[in-house]
Design a protein around this motif. Sequence first.
Motif, short mmCIF file in Angstrom:
data_model
loop_
_atom_site.label_atom_id
_atom_site.label_comp_id
_atom_site.label_asym_id
_atom_site.label_seq_id
_atom_site.Cartn_x
_atom_site.Cartn_y
_atom_site.Cartn_z
N SER A 3 26.72 55.60 37.58
CA SER A 3 27.01 54.96 36.85
C SER A 3 26.39 55.84 35.55
O SER A 3 24.86 56.29 35.74
CB SER A 3 26.28 53.64 36.53
OG SER A 3 26.54 53.04 34.88
N GLN A 126 27.28 53.38 42.58
CA GLN A 126 27.50 53.39 41.40
C GLN A 126 25.60 53.77 40.81
O GLN A 126 25.68 53.77 39.45
CB GLN A 126 28.06 52.69 40.63
CG GLN A 126 29.39 52.59 40.91
CD GLN A 126 30.10 50.93 39.91
OE1 GLN A 126 29.51 50.24 39.97
NE2 GLN A 126 31.26 51.17 40.21
N PHE A 242 31.10 47.49 34.69
CA PHE A 242 31.39 48.59 34.02
C PHE A 242 32.35 48.68 33.15
O PHE A 242 31.75 49.58 32.03
CB PHE A 242 32.94 49.37 35.35
CG PHE A 242 33.70 50.72 35.34
CD1 PHE A 242 33.29 51.79 35.35
CD2 PHE A 242 34.90 50.52 34.24
CE1 PHE A 242 33.68 52.94 34.60
CE2 PHE A 242 35.10 51.65 34.03
CZ PHE A 242 34.75 52.80 34.31
N ASN A 243 32.92 47.53 32.88
CA ASN A 243 33.25 47.61 31.92
C ASN A 243 32.55 47.76 30.34
O ASN A 243 32.78 47.81 29.03
CB ASN A 243 34.19 46.20 31.18
CG ASN A 243 35.59 46.97 32.16
OD1 ASN A 243 36.19 48.06 32.31
ND2 ASN A 243 36.55 45.28 32.21
N HIS A 244 31.63 46.75 30.52
CA HIS A 244 30.77 46.44 29.26
C HIS A 244 29.45 47.71 29.51
O HIS A 244 28.81 48.02 27.80
CB HIS A 244 29.67 45.64 30.25
CG HIS A 244 28.10 45.53 29.48
ND1 HIS A 244 28.25 44.91 28.29
CD2 HIS A 244 26.88 46.11 29.13
CE1 HIS A 244 26.87 44.36 27.46
NE2 HIS A 244 26.08 45.47 28.14
N ILE A 245 29.35 48.98 30.59
CA ILE A 245 29.12 49.58 29.78
C ILE A 245 29.97 50.66 29.32
O ILE A 245 29.63 51.50 28.38
CB ILE A 245 28.58 50.69 31.63
CG1 ILE A 245 27.35 50.18 32.19
CG2 ILE A 245 28.07 52.38 31.26
CD1 ILE A 245 27.45 50.11 33.10
N HIS A 246 31.34 50.79 29.46
CA HIS A 246 32.16 51.56 28.88
C HIS A 246 31.96 51.04 27.06
O HIS A 246 32.51 52.48 26.53
CB HIS A 246 33.51 50.91 29.40
CG HIS A 246 34.24 52.63 28.58
ND1 HIS A 246 34.56 54.08 28.58
CD2 HIS A 246 35.49 51.70 28.25
CE1 HIS A 246 36.04 54.16 28.22
NE2 HIS A 246 36.37 52.94 27.37
N GLN A 247 32.55 49.92 27.29
CA GLN A 247 32.16 49.43 25.96
C GLN A 247 31.06 49.58 24.65
O GLN A 247 31.43 49.96 23.53
CB GLN A 247 32.58 47.41 26.01
CG GLN A 247 34.06 47.18 26.43
CD GLN A 247 34.03 45.97 26.28
OE1 GLN A 247 33.31 45.58 26.15
NE2 GLN A 247 35.29 45.60 26.71
N ARG A 249 28.95 52.51 25.31
CA ARG A 249 29.21 53.60 25.07
C ARG A 249 29.88 53.83 24.39
O ARG A 249 29.81 54.99 23.04
CB ARG A 249 29.01 54.15 26.48
CG ARG A 249 29.63 55.97 26.49
CD ARG A 249 29.86 56.31 28.03
NE ARG A 249 29.51 56.02 28.98
CZ ARG A 249 29.58 54.89 30.46
NH1 ARG A 249 30.81 55.65 29.68
NH2 ARG A 249 28.67 55.10 30.67
N GLN A 250 31.33 53.27 23.91
CA GLN A 250 31.70 53.27 22.82
C GLN A 250 31.37 53.08 21.31
O GLN A 250 31.53 53.78 20.32
CB GLN A 250 33.53 53.08 22.62
CG GLN A 250 34.26 53.55 23.80
CD GLN A 250 35.74 52.48 24.41
OE1 GLN A 250 35.56 51.50 24.22
NE2 GLN A 250 36.62 53.42 24.39
#
Length: 255
Positions: A3, A126, A242-247, A249-250
């Motif tokens: 990650s 990860q 995963f979704n938390h990290i992605h959001q 980052r966005q």
Amino acid sequence: MKSATPQQIIFDLDDTLVHCNKYFELILEQFADLLTNWFKPSGITPAEIRDKQTEIDVAGVHQIGFASVHFPESLIDTYRHFSQVTGRPTQSEEEERLMKLGLSVYELPIEPYPGMVETLNLLRSQGHELHLYTGGESVIQQRKIDQMKLSDYFQDRIYIRRHKNIEALESILRSRPFDRSQTWMVGNSLRTDITPALAAGIGAIHIQIPNEWQYNIVELQQGANLQMYTVSSLKEVPGIIFNHIHQARQQQQTL
């Protein structure tokens, strides 16, 4: 795949990674059957027996924490309560039987929750840092950890405490360089896992289980900054992370 933003994830043990409550339920069913038979002339029902044991059990945990002797003692205290109510004399042989019955719960085989190994393997692969935080006595909890070979995942990041509360979690968070903005508590107990995590300002993933122990059920105080998710399976945890990290980052890219 590592990650880009590794998280520090603190897992509860009992009824999060391994089964626990269902074993106590098996013992309590036997206990209720015994007392129903012993107090049969008085018409005491299994529901009344279970309600009184729960009342005594929860009150005791508040006072002394997760001590192994407390559970069998709650059976004996319940027995003594109904003896006093009905006028049926207590018998030392019956109390000894109840003590043995209560202690037997700690001798039952340990069974992992579905997806335990897969979830821990995935999160470790990860690059996330995994921690284990459990309530109880060291000998009993360490036996579970050893049987499930959990030290392979958590190494020296294992914390066993008699009391699980805000103070205990805070002491753990201060014992290492935790980044609270990237730290999570994963557990089934609203009282001992989720409430302390939210109070400490870390993320929380609540795993709902059926027939939850009454002690674990509390009402959460609502707040604007609560980073909390509720799932029904351990297998959902990696996706939440995963979704938390992605959001996150966005959101950074749009600033």
